[in-house]
Design an enzyme around this catalytic site. Structure first.
Site, PDB file in Angstrom:
ATOM      1  N   HIS A   1     -87.033  58.876 -23.856  1.00 47.02           N
ATOM      2  CA  HIS A   1     -88.740  58.752 -23.737  1.00 47.02           C
ATOM      3  C   HIS A   1     -89.564  59.961 -23.928  1.00 47.02           C
ATOM      4  O   HIS A   1     -90.512  59.365 -24.217  1.00 47.02           O
ATOM      5  CB  HIS A   1     -88.258  57.639 -22.751  1.00 47.02           C
ATOM      6  CG  HIS A   1     -88.001  56.294 -22.090  1.00 47.02           C
ATOM      7  ND1 HIS A   1     -87.356  55.858 -23.859  1.00 47.02           N
ATOM      8  CD2 HIS A   1     -86.763  55.793 -21.581  1.00 47.02           C
ATOM      9  CE1 HIS A   1     -86.979  54.555 -23.472  1.00 47.02           C
ATOM     10  NE2 HIS A   1     -86.123  54.488 -22.364  1.00 47.02           N
TER      11      HIS A   1
ATOM     12  N   ASP B   1     -77.980  54.943 -24.233  1.00 39.66           N
ATOM     13  CA  ASP B   1     -78.294  54.010 -22.725  1.00 39.66           C
ATOM     14  C   ASP B   1     -78.926  52.860 -23.173  1.00 39.66           C
ATOM     15  O   ASP B   1     -79.129  52.356 -24.025  1.00 39.66           O
ATOM     16  CB  ASP B   1     -79.341  54.965 -22.723  1.00 39.66           C
ATOM     17  CG  ASP B   1     -80.051  54.842 -21.647  1.00 39.66           C
ATOM     18  OD1 ASP B   1     -80.445  55.233 -20.471  1.00 39.66           O
ATOM     19  OD2 ASP B   1     -81.412  53.908 -21.746  1.00 39.66           O
TER      20      ASP B   1
ATOM     21  N   HIS C   1     -81.597  51.169 -23.458  1.00 41.50           N
ATOM     22  CA  HIS C   1     -82.534  51.773 -23.257  1.00 41.50           C
ATOM     23  C   HIS C   1     -82.500  52.607 -24.874  1.00 41.50           C
ATOM     24  O   HIS C   1     -82.049  53.311 -25.436  1.00 41.50           O
ATOM     25  CB  HIS C   1     -83.722  51.909 -22.842  1.00 41.50           C
ATOM     26  CG  HIS C   1     -83.764  51.130 -21.552  1.00 41.50           C
ATOM     27  ND1 HIS C   1     -83.396  52.078 -20.407  1.00 41.50           N
ATOM     28  CD2 HIS C   1     -84.636  50.187 -20.971  1.00 41.50           C
ATOM     29  CE1 HIS C   1     -83.005  50.628 -19.188  1.00 41.50           C
ATOM     30  NE2 HIS C   1     -84.343  49.873 -19.822  1.00 41.50           N
TER      31      HIS C   1
END
Length: 304
Positions: free
Chosen positions: A119, A156, A158
């Site tokens: 991220h 993952d 996300h």
């Protein structure tokens, strides 16, 4: 030679025990693997040099974070309290992922006991991620001529939004994100391949998606290295995930990814990605499914 794993005691610095980020999981994972994989060989990473971090990140942002000078809004987006120990841990963990990639190129397979900070963006942190090890590794290995193409296979729960944006202009770094469609981040980036899965998908549907994706993508791109983000926040008991995988499903996924790569003579480096179970020892064992799968695949393919 036994399976090469990468770890450093810096991975679990002192941290508030009530915080929802499970900082102790890295130490607990190491303890678990020492007991359950006694033959593995551990390699200690150095700190990732600032000039290598700057291949994917704004030098001013790097300096700002390391000095503990993030403004309040950036600190909120990160979600982690700053400390010198955490700053050192952050740079060490990127060094660990880089070392795992180099060991994978040398031996065919290697795993870090951290990594997958997908991220983090060019000049700001996000979602517990400060520096994006996936993007840093890809740019470093491509710039150095060690590889001609890298494929990032991010499992993952996300989306790997930071990785997608950091590598959007890099044709030789292929970003693949297999994630739950209804989850963080709210505003998705555009990976080269986004495979958005419905919430509640269990083992069978998920594993078919993994196999289908790799059966298609690996022959098409023929990468020189795969970086595998093996997040376990896809688990049915994870605090932040919305998929419904079991432990057996995750272990099968990990073995499948590694086998798909090695059957095509493509080196693969495993990074642990996200996992947020409130039972930290259970979480550590769940992350260890990657390393146990890697040990079995290592032996199956006669690596080392």
């Amino acid at each position: 030679m036994p399976l090469p794993l990468v770890y450093h005691d810096d991975y679990s610095p002192p941290f508030p025990v009530e915080h929802r980020f499970p900082m102790e999981k890295f130490r607990l994972l190491h303890e678990h693997l020492q007991d359950s994989l006694p033959a593995a060989v551990y390699h200690q990473p150095g700190l990732c040099p600032a000039d290598i971090l700057a291949l994917a990140h704004d030098p001013a942002y790097i300096a700002r974070y390391l000095a503990g000078e993030l403004p309040r809004e950036e600190q909120r987006r990160l979600g982690l309290p700053w400390s010198e120990a955490l700053a050192r841990r952050t740079v060490r963990a990127v060094g660990g992922s880089l070392l795992a990639a180099e060991l994978a190129l040398q031996h065919g397979l290697a795993c870090n006991l951290a990594g997958g900070t997908h991220h983090a963006h060019y000049d700001q942190p996000s979602g517990f991620c400060i520096f994006n090890d996936l993007a840093v590794i890809a740019r470093y290995l491509l710039a150095s001529g060690r590889v001609g193409r890298v494929l990032i296979f991010d499992c993952d729960v996300h989306q790997g939004d930071g990785t997608a944006r950091l590598l959007a202009d890099c044709a030789d770094a292929v970003t693949v994100s297999l994630h739950c469609e209804r989850n963080f981040p709210a505003s998705k980036a555009h990976s080269d391949w986004d495979i958005a899965l419905p919430a509640g998908l269990g083992d069978a549907g998920y594993l078919k998606s993994v196999d289908d994706a790799l059966d298609y993508l690996l022959p098409v791109y023929q990468p020189d290295l795969v970086l595998y983000d093996a997040g376990v926040d896809v688990h049915k008991d994870d605090a932040l995930g919305l998929l419904e995988l079991s432990d057996a499903g995750i272990a099968t996924r990990d073995a499948a990814v590694l086998r798909h790569c090695l059957e095509r003579d493509i080196p693969v480096a495993g990074l642990i990605g996200g996992g947020y179970d409130r039972d930290r020892r259970v979480l550590a064992r769940r992350h260890g499914l990657l390393h146990h799968s890697a040990a079995r695949i290592w032996k199956e393919f006669g690596l080392g």
